[in-house]
Design a protein around this motif. Structure first.
Motif, PDB file in Angstrom:
ATOM      1  N   TYR A  86     -41.953  60.820  72.343  1.00  0.00           N
ATOM      2  CA  TYR A  86     -42.886  60.425  71.289  1.00  0.00           C
ATOM      3  C   TYR A  86     -43.911  61.525  71.019  1.00  0.00           C
ATOM      4  N   ASP A  87     -44.265  61.695  69.767  1.00  0.00           N
ATOM      5  CA  ASP A  87     -45.299  62.651  69.384  1.00  0.00           C
ATOM      6  C   ASP A  87     -46.644  61.926  69.460  1.00  0.00           C
ATOM      7  N   LEU A  88     -47.211  61.883  70.652  1.00  0.00           N
ATOM      8  CA  LEU A  88     -48.382  61.041  70.909  1.00  0.00           C
ATOM      9  C   LEU A  88     -49.632  61.469  70.149  1.00  0.00           C
ATOM     10  N   LYS A  89     -49.681  62.732  69.742  1.00  0.00           N
ATOM     11  CA  LYS A  89     -50.879  63.166  69.016  1.00  0.00           C
ATOM     12  C   LYS A  89     -51.069  62.382  67.721  1.00  0.00           C
ATOM     13  N   GLN A  90     -49.970  61.888  67.164  1.00  0.00           N
ATOM     14  CA  GLN A  90     -50.064  61.156  65.905  1.00  0.00           C
ATOM     15  C   GLN A  90     -50.874  59.868  66.038  1.00  0.00           C
ATOM     16  N   LEU A  91     -51.013  59.353  67.258  1.00  0.00           N
ATOM     17  CA  LEU A  91     -51.827  58.156  67.473  1.00  0.00           C
ATOM     18  C   LEU A  91     -53.290  58.399  67.139  1.00  0.00           C
ATOM     19  N   THR A 130     -60.587  55.073  66.256  1.00  0.00           N
ATOM     20  CA  THR A 130     -60.425  53.683  66.713  1.00  0.00           C
ATOM     21  C   THR A 130     -59.463  53.557  67.885  1.00  0.00           C
ATOM     22  N   LEU A 131     -58.674  54.593  68.166  1.00  0.00           N
ATOM     23  CA  LEU A 131     -57.708  54.542  69.272  1.00  0.00           C
ATOM     24  C   LEU A 131     -58.057  55.515  70.393  1.00  0.00           C
ATOM     25  N   GLY A 132     -58.955  56.438  70.127  1.00  0.00           N
ATOM     26  CA  GLY A 132     -59.350  57.421  71.138  1.00  0.00           C
ATOM     27  C   GLY A 132     -60.248  58.465  70.502  1.00  0.00           C
ATOM     28  N   ILE A 133     -60.948  59.208  71.347  1.00  0.00           N
ATOM     29  CA  ILE A 133     -61.844  60.266  70.871  1.00  0.00           C
ATOM     30  C   ILE A 133     -61.154  61.611  71.047  1.00  0.00           C
ATOM     31  N   VAL A 134     -60.908  62.294  69.955  1.00  0.00           N
ATOM     32  CA  VAL A 134     -60.297  63.628  70.002  1.00  0.00           C
ATOM     33  C   VAL A 134     -61.322  64.616  70.538  1.00  0.00           C
ATOM     34  N   THR A 135     -60.929  65.379  71.557  1.00  0.00           N
ATOM     35  CA  THR A 135     -61.862  66.327  72.184  1.00  0.00           C
ATOM     36  C   THR A 135     -61.449  67.786  72.058  1.00  0.00           C
ATOM     37  N   ARG A 136     -60.150  68.048  72.034  1.00  0.00           N
ATOM     38  CA  ARG A 136     -59.670  69.431  71.861  1.00  0.00           C
ATOM     39  C   ARG A 136     -58.439  69.405  70.958  1.00  0.00           C
ATOM     40  N   ALA A 145     -60.077  54.567  75.419  1.00  0.00           N
ATOM     41  CA  ALA A 145     -61.250  53.702  75.572  1.00  0.00           C
ATOM     42  C   ALA A 145     -61.680  53.543  77.025  1.00  0.00           C
ATOM     43  N   ASP A 146     -60.730  53.544  77.948  1.00  0.00           N
ATOM     44  CA  ASP A 146     -61.067  53.339  79.363  1.00  0.00           C
ATOM     45  C   ASP A 146     -61.394  54.638  80.082  1.00  0.00           C
ATOM     46  N   GLY A 147     -61.433  55.748  79.346  1.00  0.00           N
ATOM     47  CA  GLY A 147     -61.758  57.032  79.952  1.00  0.00           C
ATOM     48  C   GLY A 147     -60.562  57.882  80.325  1.00  0.00           C
ATOM     49  N   THR A 148     -59.354  57.359  80.147  1.00  0.00           N
ATOM     50  CA  THR A 148     -58.156  58.138  80.444  1.00  0.00           C
ATOM     51  C   THR A 148     -58.038  59.317  79.479  1.00  0.00           C
ATOM     52  N   ILE A 149     -57.820  60.506  80.033  1.00  0.00           N
ATOM     53  CA  ILE A 149     -57.641  61.693  79.205  1.00  0.00           C
ATOM     54  C   ILE A 149     -56.157  61.893  78.933  1.00  0.00           C
ATOM     55  N   VAL A 150     -55.795  61.890  77.662  1.00  0.00           N
ATOM     56  CA  VAL A 150     -54.419  62.148  77.246  1.00  0.00           C
ATOM     57  C   VAL A 150     -54.372  63.581  76.730  1.00  0.00           C
ATOM     58  N   SER A 151     -53.769  64.471  77.508  1.00  0.00           N
ATOM     59  CA  SER A 151     -53.719  65.879  77.122  1.00  0.00           C
ATOM     60  C   SER A 151     -52.328  66.202  76.619  1.00  0.00           C
ATOM     61  N   SER A 152     -52.233  66.385  75.314  1.00  0.00           N
ATOM     62  CA  SER A 152     -50.964  66.722  74.667  1.00  0.00           C
ATOM     63  C   SER A 152     -51.165  68.023  73.889  1.00  0.00           C
ATOM     64  N   MET A 153     -51.558  69.062  74.627  1.00  0.00           N
ATOM     65  CA  MET A 153     -51.955  70.338  74.017  1.00  0.00           C
ATOM     66  C   MET A 153     -50.736  71.224  73.744  1.00  0.00           C
ATOM     67  N   ASN A 154     -49.812  70.683  72.988  1.00  0.00           N
ATOM     68  CA  ASN A 154     -48.607  71.410  72.602  1.00  0.00           C
ATOM     69  C   ASN A 154     -48.966  72.639  71.760  1.00  0.00           C
ATOM     70  N   ARG A 155     -48.257  73.746  71.979  1.00  0.00           N
ATOM     71  CA  ARG A 155     -48.522  74.976  71.229  1.00  0.00           C
ATOM     72  C   ARG A 155     -47.311  75.418  70.413  1.00  0.00           C
ATOM     73  N   MET A 156     -46.240  74.620  70.447  1.00  0.00           N
ATOM     74  CA  MET A 156     -45.019  75.003  69.748  1.00  0.00           C
ATOM     75  C   MET A 156     -44.896  74.258  68.418  1.00  0.00           C
ATOM     76  N   LEU A 157     -44.266  74.924  67.456  1.00  0.00           N
ATOM     77  CA  LEU A 157     -44.015  74.287  66.167  1.00  0.00           C
ATOM     78  C   LEU A 157     -42.931  73.224  66.294  1.00  0.00           C
ATOM     79  N   LYS A 158     -41.983  73.462  67.199  1.00  0.00           N
ATOM     80  CA  LYS A 158     -40.894  72.499  67.393  1.00  0.00           C
ATOM     81  C   LYS A 158     -40.956  71.961  68.821  1.00  0.00           C
ATOM     82  N   ASN A 159     -41.117  70.644  68.920  1.00  0.00           N
ATOM     83  CA  ASN A 159     -41.156  69.988  70.230  1.00  0.00           C
ATOM     84  C   ASN A 159     -40.795  68.520  70.039  1.00  0.00           C
TER      85      ASN A 159
END
Length: 462
Positions: free
Chosen positions: A187-192, A199-205, A169-183
């Motif tokens: 915390y698995d932040l993408k689940q947020l 309601t918690l952030g705008i998915v961009t990629r 919401a405040d413009g912070t970019i959270v980049s969790s561009m994991n490419r592995m099946l196991k990681n």
């Protein structure tokens, strides 16, 4: 607001900012043809531009609603004239398809069918598949954790997201561009951001997982005489096809008759049966899968599970069969029609539908209910028409549908989400403790409540 929009035009470009009169030329969604409302519609091209937008809006407490392909059917993109709309329509680039690791890196505005076709050109498959594949976007699918017709075998969208990038919401970019099946590194932040409806952030990629494309696809539509036989056929096919059953779509007889009425789709099977199933098997044995599929289906007929069947001989015939399942325009000839999306144990479905049918008949003697669903994953879609005009009747229909669901421990939303339409019924499917934890997450990540406010959960009052 005019000063904010002027500064955004300088930062994003004139063509990236649409005024209210331009917004009104668009429909609110596929399901809501009223003119779209908003203070402005912004069309960013990168995550950095989304960040710029949210920084401006956060600093001034301006609400933001994110738009994908506008196929959401729970009022998830409804906004007022003071709200800024952020459309992902210009963020439609496929950055990479990696054939070695089987991944696709895409912007959120890529249309589902586009990534399906791009993967297919490289001998790969993205198995998430929905009826509105030509309109819905990857970002929207991720944000709503979309399901569709292949959940039975491949699961929801969540199962196919390896990583993503989102803007808070405040413009912070959270980049969790994991490419592995196991990681399992923390915390698995993408689940947020998966299934939280913006309601918690705008998915961009997004980084999507891909599979080798199936070598074979065999389909059939069958008619059955009881729901017990529908369940028995499902179990039979799952056992005998070795996990290759990818779709098992059931239509109650009234639904089938509605979509195959004169002037609509030509009925591939006689219209008097109580149940119809569109089923599909995907496999890797180009020489043996077709005969195996036909032998299993023939055995089901011999055993009395299937009363009649049709197998398409061409891709065009297969497409026509699927249209009977996917195109329910005929049902919307009546107005109003209220759409529901529930899940419950398969064993309880017949009793639940019988209860709803009785409730509708008692409340509205001229009303009707049509039912279809994915069944194998516990999902039913209900179309209820009260038999008289009045959108105000929607709330009465809601009460009937969700009250009847309570004894079965079902969910008010199998795959469509909550949005604005179902928020007051969330307590039917989530405990008070769960809802409070949702509110805690919302307040932590969006303390000013600017992202899709009033949707999914209400944190306006503390």
């Amino acid at each position: 607001m005019s000063q904010i929009l002027s500064s955004l035009r300088e930062l994003l470009g004139e063509d990236a900012v649409l005024a209210p009169d331009q917004i009104a030329e668009r429909a609110t969604s596929y399901w809501d043809q009223r003119p779209m409302q908003g203070a402005a519609l912004l069309r960013p091209r990168t995550s950095d531009e989304v960040s710029t937008i949210l920084k401006h809006c956060h600093a001034r407490g301006i609400s933001v609603v994110t738009l994908g392909g506008l196929t959401n059917c729970v009022e998830g993109t409804v906004a007022d004239r003071k709200t800024v709309l952020v459309s992902m329509e210009c963020m439609n680039r496929i950055d990479e398809i990696d054939v070695v690791d089987g991944t696709a890196t895409v912007q959120a505005g890529v249309v589902l069918q586009t990534i399906q076709e791009a993967a297919a050109q490289r001998g790969l498959s993205f198995p998430v598949d929905l009826g509105p594949r030509g309109s819905c976007t990857v970002g929207g699918n991720v944000s709503t954790n979309a399901g569709g017709i292949k959940v039975l075998r491949f699961g929801m969208t969540r199962n196919w997201v390896l990583g993503l990038e989102a803007v808070l919401a405040d413009g912070t970019i959270v980049s969790s561009m994991n490419r592995m099946l196991k990681n399992n590194a923390g915390y698995d932040l993408k689940q947020l951001f998966i299934g939280t409806e913006g309601t918690l952030g705008i998915v961009t990629r997004v980084v999507l997982r891909l599979l080798p494309a199936p070598a074979t696809r065999n389909s059939a539509m069958v008619a059955l005489t009881s729901f017990d036989k529908v369940v028995a056929l499902l179990k039979c096919l799952q056992a005998r096809l070795g996990g290759q059953l990818s779709a098992f779509e059931v239509m109650w007889g009234s639904h089938y008759r509605a979509v195959t009425a004169p002037g609509w789709h030509r009925p591939p099977l006689e219209r008097g049966y109580p149940y119809y199933v569109m089923l599909e098997m995907e496999g890797a044995d180009a020489e043996g899968d077709e005969s195996r599929f036909e032998n299993v289906l023939a055995a089901a007929i011999d055993e009395g599970l299937v009363a009649d069947a049709v197998i398409p001989q061409t891709e065009a015939e297969r497409t026509r069969l699927w249209l009977v399942r996917e195109d329910f325009t005929a049902i919307y000839e009546a107005n109003p029609v209220f759409l529901y999306d529930v899940s419950l144990p398969i064993r309880d479905m017949a009793a639940y539908v019988a209860d709803i049918s009785s409730r509708v008949a008692t409340r509205w003697p001229k009303g009707f209910i049509h039912v279809m669903g994915h069944i194998g994953d516990g999902n039913l879609h209900l179309f209820i028409h009260p038999g008289k005009p009045g959108d105000h009747l929607h709330h009465e229909a809601d009460d009937e549908v969700y009250q009847a669901l309570l004894p079965f421990g079902g969910s008010i939303s199998a795959e469509h989400g909550i949005g604005l339409e179902r928020i007051q019924y969330l307590f039917h499917s989530r405990s008070a403790t769960e809802i409070e934890l949702m509110k805690l997450l919302k307040r932590s990540l969006d303390p000013k409540n600017i992202l899709n406010p009033g949707k999914v959960i209400d944190v306006a009052e503390r």
